[in-house]
Design a protein around this motif. Structure first.
Motif, mmCIF file in Angstrom:
data_model
loop_
_atom_site.group_PDB
_atom_site.id
_atom_site.type_symbol
_atom_site.label_atom_id
_atom_site.label_comp_id
_atom_site.label_asym_id
_atom_site.label_seq_id
_atom_site.Cartn_x
_atom_site.Cartn_y
_atom_site.Cartn_z
ATOM 1 N N GLY A 62 0.787 -1.222 0.000
ATOM 2 C CA GLY A 62 0.000 0.000 0.000
ATOM 3 C C GLY A 62 0.819 1.272 0.000
ATOM 4 N N ALA A 63 2.052 1.209 -0.493
ATOM 5 C CA ALA A 63 2.951 2.364 -0.452
ATOM 6 C C ALA A 63 2.356 3.560 -1.175
ATOM 7 N N GLU A 64 2.510 4.742 -0.576
ATOM 8 C CA GLU A 64 2.072 5.995 -1.168
ATOM 9 C C GLU A 64 3.166 7.033 -0.967
ATOM 10 N N GLY A 65 3.214 8.008 -1.854
ATOM 11 C CA GLY A 65 4.171 9.085 -1.694
ATOM 12 C C GLY A 65 5.446 8.858 -2.480
ATOM 13 N N HIS A 66 6.506 9.527 -2.047
ATOM 14 C CA HIS A 66 7.776 9.532 -2.771
ATOM 15 C C HIS A 66 8.406 8.145 -2.789
ATOM 16 N N LEU A 67 8.897 7.733 -3.972
ATOM 17 C CA LEU A 67 9.491 6.406 -4.128
ATOM 18 C C LEU A 67 11.004 6.482 -4.331
ATOM 19 N N ALA A 68 11.463 7.346 -5.219
ATOM 20 C CA ALA A 68 12.899 7.372 -5.538
ATOM 21 C C ALA A 68 13.284 8.698 -6.163
ATOM 22 N N THR A 69 14.550 9.051 -5.985
ATOM 23 C CA THR A 69 15.162 10.198 -6.656
ATOM 24 C C THR A 69 16.421 9.723 -7.364
ATOM 25 N N ALA A 70 16.526 10.032 -8.644
ATOM 26 C CA ALA A 70 17.725 9.694 -9.420
ATOM 27 C C ALA A 70 18.508 10.968 -9.694
ATOM 28 N N THR A 71 19.816 10.920 -9.416
ATOM 29 C CA THR A 71 20.695 12.063 -9.637
ATOM 30 C C THR A 71 21.835 11.653 -10.539
ATOM 31 N N VAL A 72 22.117 12.446 -11.553
ATOM 32 C CA VAL A 72 23.275 12.215 -12.415
ATOM 33 C C VAL A 72 24.267 13.340 -12.165
ATOM 34 N N ARG A 73 25.530 12.987 -12.038
ATOM 35 C CA ARG A 73 26.604 13.957 -11.803
ATOM 36 C C ARG A 73 27.668 13.761 -12.872
ATOM 37 N N TRP A 74 28.181 14.859 -13.403
ATOM 38 C CA TRP A 74 29.192 14.759 -14.442
ATOM 39 C C TRP A 74 30.087 15.991 -14.392
ATOM 40 N N LEU A 75 31.212 15.905 -15.077
ATOM 41 C CA LEU A 75 32.155 17.009 -15.172
ATOM 42 C C LEU A 75 32.118 17.591 -16.573
ATOM 43 N N ASP A 76 32.132 18.908 -16.652
ATOM 44 C CA ASP A 76 32.244 19.563 -17.946
ATOM 45 C C ASP A 76 33.565 19.120 -18.582
ATOM 46 N N PRO A 77 33.545 18.653 -19.832
ATOM 47 C CA PRO A 77 34.771 18.106 -20.437
ATOM 48 C C PRO A 77 35.884 19.136 -20.614
ATOM 49 N N GLU A 78 35.557 20.421 -20.628
ATOM 50 C CA GLU A 78 36.592 21.443 -20.810
ATOM 51 C C GLU A 78 37.027 22.050 -19.480
ATOM 52 N N THR A 79 36.056 22.487 -18.661
ATOM 53 C CA THR A 79 36.393 23.174 -17.415
ATOM 54 C C THR A 79 36.559 22.223 -16.238
ATOM 55 N N ARG A 80 36.041 21.002 -16.361
ATOM 56 C CA ARG A 80 36.019 20.010 -15.275
ATOM 57 C C ARG A 80 35.133 20.454 -14.115
ATOM 58 N N ASP A 81 34.267 21.434 -14.330
ATOM 59 C CA ASP A 81 33.319 21.834 -13.294
ATOM 60 C C ASP A 81 32.243 20.763 -13.142
ATOM 61 N N PRO A 82 31.843 20.426 -11.899
ATOM 62 C CA PRO A 82 30.808 19.408 -11.702
ATOM 63 C C PRO A 82 29.405 19.985 -11.868
ATOM 64 N N HIS A 83 28.493 19.175 -12.356
ATOM 65 C CA HIS A 83 27.089 19.544 -12.505
ATOM 66 C C HIS A 83 26.229 18.350 -12.106
ATOM 67 N N GLU A 84 24.995 18.639 -11.709
ATOM 68 C CA GLU A 84 24.060 17.576 -11.347
ATOM 69 C C GLU A 84 22.669 17.909 -11.872
ATOM 70 N N GLU A 85 21.899 16.853 -12.096
ATOM 71 C CA GLU A 85 20.486 16.985 -12.447
ATOM 72 C C GLU A 85 19.744 15.821 -11.809
ATOM 73 N N THR A 86 18.482 16.021 -11.469
ATOM 74 C CA THR A 86 17.726 14.978 -10.778
ATOM 75 C C THR A 86 16.359 14.748 -11.408
ATOM 76 N N GLY A 87 15.763 13.623 -11.062
ATOM 77 C CA GLY A 87 14.390 13.296 -11.412
ATOM 78 C C GLY A 87 13.785 12.463 -10.299
ATOM 79 N N ASP A 88 12.463 12.531 -10.145
ATOM 80 C CA ASP A 88 11.778 11.855 -9.041
ATOM 81 C C ASP A 88 10.688 10.921 -9.550
#
Length: 499
Positions: A397-423
């Protein structure tokens, strides 16, 4: 499902220990997009909150940190293509060569694409007939390749196996045909080098610009001929040396290994081979793209080389597949858009009883290393998608939030990290896998097929019999009118007859 539960319990012990020319850049800054509003952040190794626990049993589970799953992005497809080759030859593939994530990632997905250099994150799922079990799909996508005119030049070092085993039709001749077509497709400001290996390795063409030199390059390709043994270690080492000598600043530098990977001379261990070139690989960011050929194929060695070389593998068995790889995929994807890309899925312990990542056995990353940018991830380019499937058992009977997926990567030129998520919310799960979206049905069909060929080693819930899976695949192929899904249905039908 008892065996499945036992294997899932062991995931805690294994997860903590442990892509050719492709990924992304822009998106939210690290730490900003990793939290969803109005709920706790369970990602990146942070402990689950202490409030809201109502029984001792639930309290014990809430304190268990194993609600995280972390892996390096991977877009290999060699396992599926090699399995199809084996089935076409009238034999079942060796179960050890079956990697379900490569079956799943062999099919196009219709994920939304980001507007800029970043990832989109799609999370969906559907119920199975097993009580409280679902399949959850995590989909990551980069921008399309429409901006191909903006890509940097490519500097590609082709390391070509010319050992005796490559004389079989569909090996060296296929490579020569493909390289010839590719030479005509690359831009004038791109460069190529050719290294061959048998008993020893030799640079037959140093890094050479395409503009004004296409005839010279075509002649070098046509002059390739088979010789003796397979000293793959020497080939890779010389290939990296040649790539470093011809290194072009501001260009995409790649080593492309074309071989049946049946190493029988010199160093035959992937870790040892890559260790000898680790300095060049790390310092200059030169990645390895493996192209497998031949009915007898050293799948394990090639796959390990690509993983250790921050790249990925494909397998080609005929001219159409080779033309697609060399004249379409390779020139199109020299624009690297993300380095060291990793994904982490945080399952909400209030709604999820247990979970299991399907495949990615060689790409697992310790949860605490998700935001450690010194830890290798995957390389991904424009126009690519990466799909991961999870078997998930929810609370009754689960209700509500199930999971969050986050991807993390480095910019290939600056090597700065970035993230994006989905739920994903529990009430967003479709009623049945077999009536879900085309993409989820395709991913499930491919995963169940791999599970059957691997003798059920991946313990997917509610796995259909192979003849039932063949019917599902036929229905899917009819409804989508997709040639690639029709090929999957035919492969399942062949496997069913052979079994």
């Amino acid at each position: 499902m008892e065996r499945f539960r036992t294997r899932t319990a062991l995931l805690a012990l294994t997860a903590a220990s442990g892509l050719l020319l492709t990924a992304c850049s822009g998106g939210g800054d690290a730490g900003e997009s990793s939290k969803a509003a109005d709920r706790h952040d369970y990602s990146a190794g942070q402990p689950a909150p202490a409030e809201g626990r109502d029984t001792d049993e639930r309290d014990d589970r809430r304190e268990d940190p194993d609600h995280l799953s972390t892996f390096a992005l991977d877009v290999d497809t060699a396992s599926y293509d090699y399995a199809r080759r084996a089935l076409a030859d009238g034999r079942l593939p060796d179960p050890s060569t079956v990697r379900p994530e490569e079956f799943v990632n062999s099919f196009r997905q219709d994920y939304d694409r980001p507007d800029g250099d970043g990832f989109s994150v799609t999370v969906d799922g559907a119920r199975t007939d097993d009580e409280d079990w679902s399949l959850v799909r995590v989909g990551l996508a980069t921008r399309t390749t429409e901006r191909s005119g903006e890509r940097p030049p490519a500097a590609l070092t082709f390391v070509i196996d010319v050992s005796g085993s490559m004389a079989e039709p569909g090996r060296l001749d296929l490579a020569q045909e493909s390289l010839s077509v590719m030479t005509d497709r690359l831009r004038d400001d791109d460069s190529v080098a050719l290294v061959t290996f048998s008993d020893e390795a030799e640079t037959v063409l140093p890094m050479t610009r395409l503009g004004g030199n296409r005839d010279e390059i075509q002649d070098a390709v046509s002059d390739l001929d088979t010789q003796d043994s397979t000293n793959l270690g020497a080939g890779v080492e010389t290939g990296y040396e040649t790539a470093v000598e011809g290194l072009r600043e501001g260009a995409t530098n790649r080593v492309v290994l074309i071989s049946d990977a049946l190493a029988n001379t010199g160093d035959t261990d992937a870790d040892s081979i890559l260790e000898r070139v680790s300095g060049e690989r790390r310092e200059h960011g030169i990645t390895l793209f493996g192209v497998g050929v031949g009915s007898d194929y050293g799948d394990a060695l090639m796959e390990r080389l690509a993983d250790k070389g921050d790249g990925h593998t494909v397998y080609v068995s005929d001219s159409d597949e080779a033309r697609k790889v060399f004249s379409e995929q390779l020139p199109r994807n020299v624009d690297l858009t993300a380095r060291d890309a990793k994904a982490q899925v945080a399952f909400d312990p209030e709604t999820v009883e247990e979970f299991h990542l399907v495949g990615y056995d060689n790409r697992r990353v310790a949860d605490e290393d998700f935001r450690d940018d010194r830890v290798d991830g995957g390389e991904v380019g424009p126009g690519h998608t990466v799909t991961a499937l999870y078997a998930v058992r929810t609370e009754p009977g689960a209700e509500g939030h199930l999971a969050t997926a986050t991807v993390r990567w480095l910019d290939p030129e600056t090597r700065d990290p970035h993230e994006e998520t989905g739920d994903l919310e529990a009430d967003a799960l479709d009623d049945s896998v077999w009536s879900a979206s085309r993409g989820l049905r395709t991913a499930a069909t491919a995963a169940y097929f791999a599970d059957a060929l691997g003798h059920g080693d991946h313990d997917l819930p509610d796995a259909p019999r192979l003849d039932e899976l063949a019917d599902h695949a036929d229905d899917l192929a009819d409804s989508t009118e997709s040639e690639e899904i029709r090929g999957l249905a035919e492969a399942i039908g062949t496997a069913n007859r052979l079994m």
